[in-house]
Scaffold this motif. Structure first.
Motif, PDB file in Angstrom:
ATOM      1  N   ASP A 495       5.379  -4.043  88.124  1.00 38.04           N
ATOM      2  CA  ASP A 495       6.492  -3.438  87.026  1.00 38.04           C
ATOM      3  C   ASP A 495       6.968  -4.595  86.282  1.00 38.04           C
ATOM      4  N   PHE A 496       6.509  -4.409  84.732  1.00 40.79           N
ATOM      5  CA  PHE A 496       6.702  -5.216  83.818  1.00 40.79           C
ATOM      6  C   PHE A 496       7.810  -4.406  82.855  1.00 40.79           C
ATOM      7  N   SER A 497       8.523  -3.316  83.341  1.00 47.41           N
ATOM      8  CA  SER A 497       9.358  -2.737  82.410  1.00 47.41           C
ATOM      9  C   SER A 497      10.543  -3.542  81.914  1.00 47.41           C
ATOM     10  N   SER A 498      10.804  -4.878  82.485  1.00 47.00           N
ATOM     11  CA  SER A 498      12.021  -5.800  82.112  1.00 47.00           C
ATOM     12  C   SER A 498      11.534  -6.673  81.189  1.00 47.00           C
ATOM     13  N   ILE A 499      10.287  -6.612  80.551  1.00 48.24           N
ATOM     14  CA  ILE A 499       9.712  -7.541  79.936  1.00 48.24           C
ATOM     15  C   ILE A 499      10.325  -7.343  78.161  1.00 48.24           C
ATOM     16  N   TRP A 536       9.699 -10.204  84.726  1.00 47.59           N
ATOM     17  CA  TRP A 536      10.822 -10.025  83.759  1.00 47.59           C
ATOM     18  C   TRP A 536      11.120 -11.213  83.082  1.00 47.59           C
ATOM     19  N   ASN A 537      11.710 -11.233  81.898  1.00 50.14           N
ATOM     20  CA  ASN A 537      12.156 -12.309  81.092  1.00 50.14           C
ATOM     21  C   ASN A 537      13.582 -12.759  81.188  1.00 50.14           C
ATOM     22  N   SER A 538      13.921 -14.021  81.004  1.00 47.28           N
ATOM     23  CA  SER A 538      15.079 -14.533  80.759  1.00 47.28           C
ATOM     24  C   SER A 538      15.236 -15.519  79.705  1.00 47.28           C
TER      25      SER A 538
END
Length: 630
Positions: A495-499, A536-538
């Motif tokens: 799941d890379f939808s939050s990139i 995900w990224n931050s």
């Protein structure tokens, strides 16, 4: 004991000539006692050490004990080194060397050689100092001298730490403690514990540093003033680093009580620097200025002394050479006066022949020197070329490792698909699905190989990192798309939808692909079937770096393995995956090296059976407020 006290009283209360009334054995016992006392007070009480060594020197010369005179000279060299008077220190070490060269005492020569290494340390000639300490270690091992071995590992750690080689410094200090475990009653043992604390502090590891300083202060034996000074100054430095200036001042005041009982300029300078930092933090600028002046005075004194030591040593060597030439000239003059007048003509002929011979010989020597100089320059050129070739070969080997490592996973995937079809384990629908997977895997592998080959071709003269503006999300999607077979075979979803969309980072694109490929393959390898990997990224608000988080719910990493990963910069032994997948251990090493080359950061958080989170931090380009808030 009463005889010994009486002998000491006699040697102090009566002129030196009265020593002749004692027996030789009693005198030697007294001499050994004086030397032992002088050595005991070297780092504790300068004046007491000087007093006992002066008495020992007088008695040793009276008894014509050359080796004892040399030993006292070595101790005087150490005493003046502790004080920071490097001129006198090197003079005494030179005197000891001359004596022990005559008596062929390897132990004494080794001590004097160690002293030369200390002088090089004071002159900041660290590599030369380390070379000398390595020679001393070999000599001490040959002599079976565990104390000497430990002392020289301790000295070597100072040079390595000052060079920033903290890994080597820790190794040296650990070896020093190991060899000194049978000498814990000697001052060098607590010196070594203090030095271990200083190395950890310089490395930024405050807890480890404080642990060693506390170990010194809890030492069950008698501590020297120097040991107290070093430990309390170290604790003050730690409190400053923690942002506790008032606590630091408490430790510094304790250190001050001890430091002025010593005559060590270096320790006084260090404490002045600590107090300068404390008073600046407390906004007491008048006191800060006072200690800044003290620190500069101590530093200037040590610097000038070390330079004078080098000049004085050269002057001593030149004076000795002049004396030798004068002695030879005197002998020639005395011999020539004995020749008979009848041989005058023969002498003139001989002198003419000698002059001609010297002229010819001088020409030959000059030509030889020119040839040697040319050869030396050629040798240096060849050496430089060889070093460049070795570096290039090493980088090429790394390229081959990268190519083989990155091709291993897709080739294994293709192999497994073909084996399933060959063994007839698939029905018709599954065969269609497998063929699609096979075609995609081969296409992805072909594309990956093209990129790797283009990149490798550009790196033939050595791996070069070219950081450019790169769309992180685009490469993440590309790499995830190349892992279809691995994810399908274990029924894992990524799941890379939050990139972040269009997250621009400063990185070498191909090196980023290698980093992501290895991290994702490891997450799949250690994930259980029917699980999920989340990306995900931050954003790090303090520096604007963009973090890429890769989190799996797999088997995690044990605490022991985490320590191995954190402490090593070499290949870590590979662990089998959840389906017995094997590896080489090269992937994590590549990730670590390429992150460093791209000025990024790598963090790994994991617990057994709770999964693993890999955090990759990259320098962002024009990070907007909206992106941070999102």
């Amino acid at each position: 004991m009463s005889n010994l006290i009486l002998l000491i009283s006699l040697i102090w209360a009566t002129p030196p000539i009265q020593v002749e009334s004692t027996t030789k054995i009693d005198s030697e016992v007294l001499l050994d006692t004086l030397i032992s006392k002088g050595e005991k007070y070297l780092y504790a009480e300068w004046d007491s050490a000087f007093y006992y060594l002066s008495k020992a020197d007088s008695l040793a010369r009276l008894l014509e004990e050359d080796n004892k005179v040399g030993k006292v000279a070595n101790l005087f060299g150490t005493l003046y080194y502790v004080e920071g008077d490097y001129v006198k220190s090197i003079k005494y070490y030179s005197t000891a060397s001359e004596i022990f060269n005559k008596t062929q005492d390897e132990s004494g020569l080794n001590f004097a050689l160690n002293g030369r290494g200390l002088i090089y340390l004071s002159q900041n000639q660290l590599e030369r100092a380390i070379d000398i300490f390595n020679r001393c270690i070999e000599i001490s091992k040959k002599l079976g001298d565990t104390y000497g071995i430990g002392k020289n590992y301790f000295n070597r750690s100072i040079g390595e730490s000052d060079l920033g080689q903290f890994g080597k410094a820790h190794q040296s200090i650990d070896l020093a403690l190991e060899y000194l475990k049978d000498h814990q009653d000697r001052v060098i043992y607590t010196m070594t514990l203090n030095r271990a604390g200083k190395i950890y502090f310089d490395e930024g590891k405050l807890e480890e540093s404080e642990k060693y300083y506390r170990q010194v202060l809890n030492y069950p034996g008698q501590l020297s003033n120097w040991a107290y000074t070093f430990a309390y100054s170290g604790l003050a430095e730690i409190e400053i680093a923690k942002g506790n200036p008032r606590k630091a001042l408490e430790y510094a005041e304790i250190s001050k009580d001890y430091v002025y009982k010593t005559r060590g300029f270096w320790d006084k300078g260090r404490l002045s620097k600590v107090l300068l930092a404390i008073y600046e933090e407390l906004d007491q600028y008048a006191l800060a200025l006072e200690h800044a002046k003290l620190y500069k005075a101590y530093s200037d004194s040590l610097y000038n002394e070390s330079k004078n030591a080098e000049i004085s040593h050269l002057q001593l060597l030149l004076a000795d050479a002049d004396n030798q030439n004068l002695l030879q000239e005197k002998e020639l003059a005395e011999n020539s006066a004995q020749f008979n007048k009848k041989l005058t003509i023969i002498l003139v002929i001989a002198l003419i022949g000698l002059i001609i011979g010297f002229i010819l010989y001088g020409r030959v020597i000059k030509q030889k020197e020119k040839i040697n100089q040319v050869l030396l320059e050629k040798q240096k050129e060849i050496q430089i070329q060889n070093e460049k070739l070795e570096a290039i070969n090493e980088e090429k080997n790394k390229l081959f490792s990268i190519l083989s490592h990155d091709l291993k996973a897709p080739i294994n995937s293709v192999k497994q698909l073909l084996e399933l079809e060959e063994n007839g384990l698939l029905d018709e629908d599954e065969q269609k699905t497998v063929r699609k997977l096979l075609i995609k895997q081969v296409s992805d592998t072909d594309e990956m190989l093209r990129k790797l080959l283009r990149w490798s071709h550009a790196q033939l003269d050595g791996i070069i990192t070219k950081r450019t503006a790169t769309d992180l999300s685009e490469i993440v999607k590309e790499q995830v798309g190349q892992l279809d077979y691995q994810t399908v075979s274990k029924n894992i979803t990524i799941d890379f939808s939050s990139i972040f969309d269009q997250a621009q980072v400063l990185v070498d694109p191909q090196q980023l692909r290698i980093i992501l490929q290895n991290c994702l393959q490891n997450s799949i390898k250690f994930s259980n079937s029917d699980s999920q990997i989340k990306l995900w990224n931050s954003v790090q608000e303090e520096d604007g770096f963009i973090n890429l988080h890769i989190k799996d719910d797999g088997i995690g990493i044990s605490e022991e393995k985490m320590k191995e990963i954190s402490s090593q910069v070499v290949r870590v032994k590979s662990t089998e995956g959840t389906q017995k997948e094997k590896g080489t251990g090269l992937g994590l090493l590549l990730v670590r090296q390429f992150m460093e080359k791209n000025q990024g950061h790598l963090r790994i958080q994991s617990k057994p059976n709770e999964g693993t989170e890999i955090i990759l931090s990259f320098e962002s380009i024009n990070t907007t407020k909206e992106l941070i808030e999102s």
